[in-house]
Scaffold this motif. Structure first.
Motif, PDB file in Angstrom:
ATOM      1  N   GLY A 231       0.822  -1.207   0.000  1.00 18.37           N
ATOM      2  CA  GLY A 231       0.000   0.000   0.000  1.00 18.37           C
ATOM      3  C   GLY A 231       0.853   1.252   0.000  1.00 18.37           C
ATOM      4  O   GLY A 231       0.538   2.244  -0.673  1.00 18.37           O
ATOM      5  N   PHE A 257      -6.842  -1.154  -0.144  1.00 13.70           N
ATOM      6  CA  PHE A 257      -5.645  -1.254   0.686  1.00 13.70           C
ATOM      7  C   PHE A 257      -5.918  -2.253   1.807  1.00 13.70           C
ATOM      8  O   PHE A 257      -6.840  -2.058   2.604  1.00 13.70           O
ATOM      9  N   SER A 260      -2.662  -1.811   5.386  1.00 17.65           N
ATOM     10  CA  SER A 260      -1.588  -0.894   5.010  1.00 17.65           C
ATOM     11  C   SER A 260      -1.077  -0.130   6.232  1.00 17.65           C
ATOM     12  O   SER A 260      -1.853   0.512   6.941  1.00 17.65           O
ATOM     13  N   GLN A 338     -10.315   0.641   2.332  1.00 16.65           N
ATOM     14  CA  GLN A 338      -9.322  -0.049   3.151  1.00 16.65           C
ATOM     15  C   GLN A 338      -9.986  -1.098   4.034  1.00 16.65           C
ATOM     16  O   GLN A 338     -11.142  -0.951   4.471  1.00 16.65           O
TER      17      GLN A 338
END
Length: 410
Positions: A231, A257, A260, A338
């Protein structure tokens, strides 16, 4: 290893040259003698006599001996050539094994980097696309994409200690199987995980620029999935592209992501402080241990603070990086999501510090409110899993469900 291959090659060429010379000399001599005796036996003064018969039979015997000598030496020639070829193949396989196990070892590269203290080369891994476990050029991966018939390119960026096997081998079904089932074509990346995050970001950008030169894919937009340090590498590529005035974001559709470490990792911070403390003690053996301990890869040092820009590791000291900015607007134009996990099932001071076992909670959630939840549909932007570690999230069914919901709408 190269010296050994040279020695075997030299021995092969020398021995085969000698055998070839011996074979030529002997068979030539036998043929000349046989022909000469045969001609003498046919002369008028000798022909029909016992001497003529003897010379004729001797010439015939020498001719047969010459044929057998040539046959035998030919077999010796072939056997020697095969033996030398087998020896060279064995050396090549050994060299390849050493290359894979040492100089192309993802784990060694992740920890130590490309060299130890700048003196001993420890890794020769180069940034590349991957097909069937091998490095391939942008042209080769594009040819494979066109052959696949897939209309949905997706870039898969691995993290520290990982290569494309991350997506291919983990979970039932594997991430790779899900992507192919949904008509994606995965562009698998591998880079030297021990190099600076910004260096790998530049390599990623360079590879993507070459791919996007192809007119068949230039009009399409890539989806992206990044895991862990991957990421930061992808964010670094986005930052560099924006700095160049040619933002990669225009070629990106959605990005996920996964775990990350946007604010850095306490695992690296602990390693740094322990090493620094050992080096500071006035005891040489302890200082030596501290020095060796601090020969960690550049990537791990960058990971301490979540550094994605070249200028942030080139300027100042390691201690001076605390408090530096970590986000530079690189995700502002990206449709980004995310997902991350916590080892603990319950909230608390301990669970916040331990996070997913590798990355602390403040780092995992560093951009959650300031970046991800400021985008449209904020309730879908961040997914938090409980009871899973940093390495358990990839094979988890929850990750697959979230991916399918966000990217496919299932």
């Amino acid at each position: 290893m190269k010296l050994g291959k040279f020695a075997v090659s030299f021995a092969r060429d020398t021995s085969l040259g000698v055998l070839s010379g011996v074979k030529s000399a002997l068979t030539g001599s036998f043929e000349w003698c046989a022909k000469s005796l045969s001609q003498i036996s046919e002369t008028p003064t000798v022909n029909g006599t016992r001497l003529g018969e003897f010379l004729k039979n001797t010439g015939k015997s020498l001719g047969e001996a010459g044929s057998k000598t040539e046959e035998g030496l030919s077999k010796a020639f072939e056997s020697t050539a095969q033996a030398m070829h087998t020896a060279l193949e064995a050396l090549s396989e050994t060299e390849s094994l050493i290359q894979r196990k040492v100089f192309e070892n993802i784990s060694v590269s992740s920890v130590v980097g490309e060299s130890f203290a700048g003196m001993i080369t420890t890794s020769e891994i180069q940034a590349s696309f991957r097909l069937d476990g091998k490095d391939v050029s942008p042209e080769e991966v594009l040819a494979d994409w066109k052959k696949s018939g897939s209309k949905r390119p997706i870039l898969c960026v691995p993290g520290l200690f990982c290569d494309e096997g991350l997506w291919i081998k983990n979970g039932e079904p594997t991430f790779s199987e899900i992507l192919i089932r949904e008509n994606y074509y995965p562009f698998y990346l591998r880079f030297n995980p021990g190099a600076h995050i910004s260096d790998n970001g530049s390599k990623l950008l360079e590879l993507m620029r070459k791919v996007l030169e192809d007119p068949d894919i230039k009009s399409k937009k890539f989806d992206v999935i990044c895991y862990s340090q991957g990421g930061l590498v992808f964010r670094s590529a986005l930052y560099s592209s924006g700095k160049e005035g040619n933002p990669l974001s225009s070629n990106i559709q959605k990005v996920l992501f996964i775990s990350s470490p946007d604010g850095g990792s306490y695992i690296e911070k602990v390693g740094f402080w322990l090493g620094l403390g050992a080096e500071a003690l006035p005891v040489f053996p302890v200082q030596l241990v501290g020095y060796i301990g601090n020969q960690r890869s550049e990537a791990m040092k960058d990971l301490s603070h979540g550094i994605i820009r070249e200028e942030d590791w080139k300027e100042g000291t390691h201690l001076g990086r605390y408090g530096k900015e970590k986000y530079f607007g690189e995700l502002d134009e990206i449709d980004a999501y995310q997902i991350y996990s916590f080892v603990s099932e319950e909230e608390g001071d301990w669970s916040s510090w331990i996070g997913d076992g590798i990355v602390e909670k403040p780092s995992l959630s560093f951009l959650s409110d300031s970046v991800f939840r400021t985008k449209s549909n904020p309730e879908t932007r961040v997914k938090i899993l409980k009871g899973l570690s940093h390495y358990q999230i990839i094979p988890s069914s929850e990750l697959r469900e979230y991916f399918l919901k966000i990217f496919i709408g299932k």
